[in-house]
Design a protein around this motif. Structure first.
Motif, PDB file in Angstrom:
ATOM      1  N   GLN A 111       0.840  -1.196   0.000  1.00 23.81           N
ATOM      2  CA  GLN A 111       0.000   0.000   0.000  1.00 23.81           C
ATOM      3  C   GLN A 111       0.878   1.250   0.000  1.00 23.81           C
ATOM      4  O   GLN A 111       1.851   1.342   0.753  1.00 23.81           O
ATOM      5  CB  GLN A 111      -0.922   0.005   1.218  1.00 23.81           C
ATOM      6  N   PRO A 117      -4.381   8.632  -0.394  1.00 23.94           N
ATOM      7  CA  PRO A 117      -5.711   8.847  -0.990  1.00 23.94           C
ATOM      8  C   PRO A 117      -6.096  10.331  -0.997  1.00 23.94           C
ATOM      9  O   PRO A 117      -5.847  11.027  -0.004  1.00 23.94           O
ATOM     10  CB  PRO A 117      -6.635   8.039  -0.086  1.00 23.94           C
ATOM     11  N   GLN A 159      -7.647  12.949   1.966  1.00 22.78           N
ATOM     12  CA  GLN A 159      -7.482  12.475   3.341  1.00 22.78           C
ATOM     13  C   GLN A 159      -6.636  13.481   4.117  1.00 22.78           C
ATOM     14  O   GLN A 159      -5.675  14.039   3.592  1.00 22.78           O
ATOM     15  CB  GLN A 159      -6.813  11.105   3.370  1.00 22.78           C
ATOM     16  N   ILE A 199      -8.783  12.963  12.142  1.00 26.39           N
ATOM     17  CA  ILE A 199      -8.470  12.220  10.926  1.00 26.39           C
ATOM     18  C   ILE A 199      -9.708  12.166  10.053  1.00 26.39           C
ATOM     19  O   ILE A 199     -10.765  11.704  10.496  1.00 26.39           O
ATOM     20  CB  ILE A 199      -7.993  10.789  11.243  1.00 26.39           C
ATOM     21  N   TYR A 200      -9.590  12.653   8.825  1.00 25.05           N
ATOM     22  CA  TYR A 200     -10.700  12.573   7.883  1.00 25.05           C
ATOM     23  C   TYR A 200     -10.392  11.500   6.849  1.00 25.05           C
ATOM     24  O   TYR A 200      -9.379  11.555   6.161  1.00 25.05           O
ATOM     25  CB  TYR A 200     -10.932  13.916   7.193  1.00 25.05           C
ATOM     26  N   LEU A 201     -11.284  10.505   6.761  1.00 21.65           N
ATOM     27  CA  LEU A 201     -11.148   9.403   5.814  1.00 21.65           C
ATOM     28  C   LEU A 201     -12.224   9.543   4.750  1.00 21.65           C
ATOM     29  O   LEU A 201     -13.383   9.138   4.966  1.00 21.65           O
ATOM     30  CB  LEU A 201     -11.285   8.059   6.537  1.00 21.65           C
ATOM     31  N   PRO A 202     -11.892  10.133   3.599  1.00 19.30           N
ATOM     32  CA  PRO A 202     -12.914  10.387   2.578  1.00 19.30           C
ATOM     33  C   PRO A 202     -13.551   9.118   2.034  1.00 19.30           C
ATOM     34  O   PRO A 202     -14.744   9.104   1.698  1.00 19.30           O
ATOM     35  CB  PRO A 202     -12.142  11.143   1.488  1.00 19.30           C
ATOM     36  N   GLY A 203     -12.791   8.030   1.944  1.00 19.78           N
ATOM     37  CA  GLY A 203     -13.338   6.785   1.416  1.00 19.78           C
ATOM     38  C   GLY A 203     -14.435   6.212   2.278  1.00 19.78           C
ATOM     39  O   GLY A 203     -15.356   5.529   1.778  1.00 19.78           O
ATOM     40  N   SER A 204     -14.388   6.492   3.586  1.00 21.24           N
ATOM     41  CA  SER A 204     -15.404   6.002   4.522  1.00 21.24           C
ATOM     42  C   SER A 204     -16.351   7.112   4.961  1.00 21.24           C
ATOM     43  O   SER A 204     -17.251   6.854   5.764  1.00 21.24           O
ATOM     44  CB  SER A 204     -14.726   5.405   5.767  1.00 21.24           C
ATOM     45  N   SER A 240       0.927   5.686  -0.098  1.00 17.64           N
ATOM     46  CA  SER A 240       0.215   6.942   0.082  1.00 17.64           C
ATOM     47  C   SER A 240       1.214   8.078  -0.067  1.00 17.64           C
ATOM     48  O   SER A 240       2.427   7.867  -0.025  1.00 17.64           O
ATOM     49  CB  SER A 240      -0.476   6.999   1.452  1.00 17.64           C
ATOM     50  N   ILE A 242      -4.955  14.481   8.159  1.00 15.85           N
ATOM     51  CA  ILE A 242      -4.685  14.223   9.567  1.00 15.85           C
ATOM     52  C   ILE A 242      -4.182  15.530  10.171  1.00 15.85           C
ATOM     53  O   ILE A 242      -3.250  16.141   9.632  1.00 15.85           O
ATOM     54  CB  ILE A 242      -3.632  13.119   9.756  1.00 15.85           C
ATOM     55  N   TYR A 297      -3.183  14.633   2.232  1.00 16.48           N
ATOM     56  CA  TYR A 297      -2.853  13.552   1.309  1.00 16.48           C
ATOM     57  C   TYR A 297      -3.291  13.874  -0.116  1.00 16.48           C
ATOM     58  O   TYR A 297      -4.350  14.457  -0.341  1.00 16.48           O
ATOM     59  CB  TYR A 297      -3.528  12.252   1.754  1.00 16.48           C
TER      60      TYR A 297
END
Length: 223
Positions: free
Chosen positions: A55, A76, A79, A90-95, A57, A81, A73
């Motif tokens: 993986q 991805p 994203q 923490i922002y997780l755009p995929g979720s 990033s 932090i 980021y």
């Protein structure tokens, strides 16, 4: 003749002693100078690439002394932090998720590439040269010259079994970190294009995540 020989021998010993005194630096002493240099920086921005197994990033790190950190980021994409000294977000755009954690003021979010982070590493890890104090290619076939350190954990409680750190000897800036866990998981972190002491404002570390995202508070302690 005997006196002359003794004089020559004495001069030779003094010269050799001076050469060694000037050129030989222990790994821990050298590493301390790197730590102190990072501690002297007011702020910096740097591009990064992180590879964990297969993986990958990438993005940009913004840091302001002593404990403000932001990672934006590009992979991805979007994203983020952010640590503002009190709260980790923490922002997780995929979720479509925002993870938030209140952090004790006594537990500063020291990253590896800060004066505090490097100081902590030298406390909990034994510092040595990987091959020697002279600069060598970053990797086989590379023209980029670095000094390579290897840090071995002192106790089994540390997260990484060992950490390799490659430093540019001229700028004293970290070029690469390789951290290996007890399960032999490898984290490879590369840094590119540092911008130092840009007078980054504290506003840079204020982040408003999308209102449509789901919020999860105190995620580190959620069962």
């Amino acid at each position: 003749m005997k006196k002359r020989s003794l004089l020559i021998l004495s001069i030779f010993v003094v010269l050799i002693s001076n050469v060694f005194a000037q050129e030989i630096t222990t790994a821990s002493a050298y590493f301390k100078t790197i730590s102190e240099y990072y501690g002297s920086l007011k702020d910096y921005e740097v591009d990064f690439e992180l590879k964990v197994e297969k993986q990958e990033s990438a993005g940009k790190i913004s840091y302001k002394n002593p404990d403000l950190l932001r990672m934006d980021y590009t992979n991805p994409e979007e994203q983020v932090i952010v640590f503002n000294g009190d709260m980790l977000v923490i922002y997780l755009p995929g979720s479509a998720a925002v993870l938030q954690q209140q952090v004790s003021s006594t537990g500063n979010a020291a990253t590896l590439a800060t004066g505090q982070g490097l100081g902590l590493l030298s406390r909990y890890y034994t510092v040595a040269y990987e091959t020697g104090q002279n600069a060598e290619p970053l990797e086989e076939g590379s023209d980029e010259m670095v000094v390579k350190f290897i840090l071995s954990r002192k106790t089994a409680s540390e997260a990484f079994r060992y950490i390799k750190i490659a430093v540019n000897p001229t700028s004293k800036l970290i070029r690469r970190i390789i951290a290996v866990t007890p399960k032999n998981e490898e984290f490879v972190l590369n840094f590119y294009d540092y911008k130092l002491n840009q007078n980054i404002t504290e506003q840079r570390f204020i982040y408003d995540p999308p209102s449509s995202a789901n919020n999860y508070n105190n995620f580190l302690f959620t069962e």
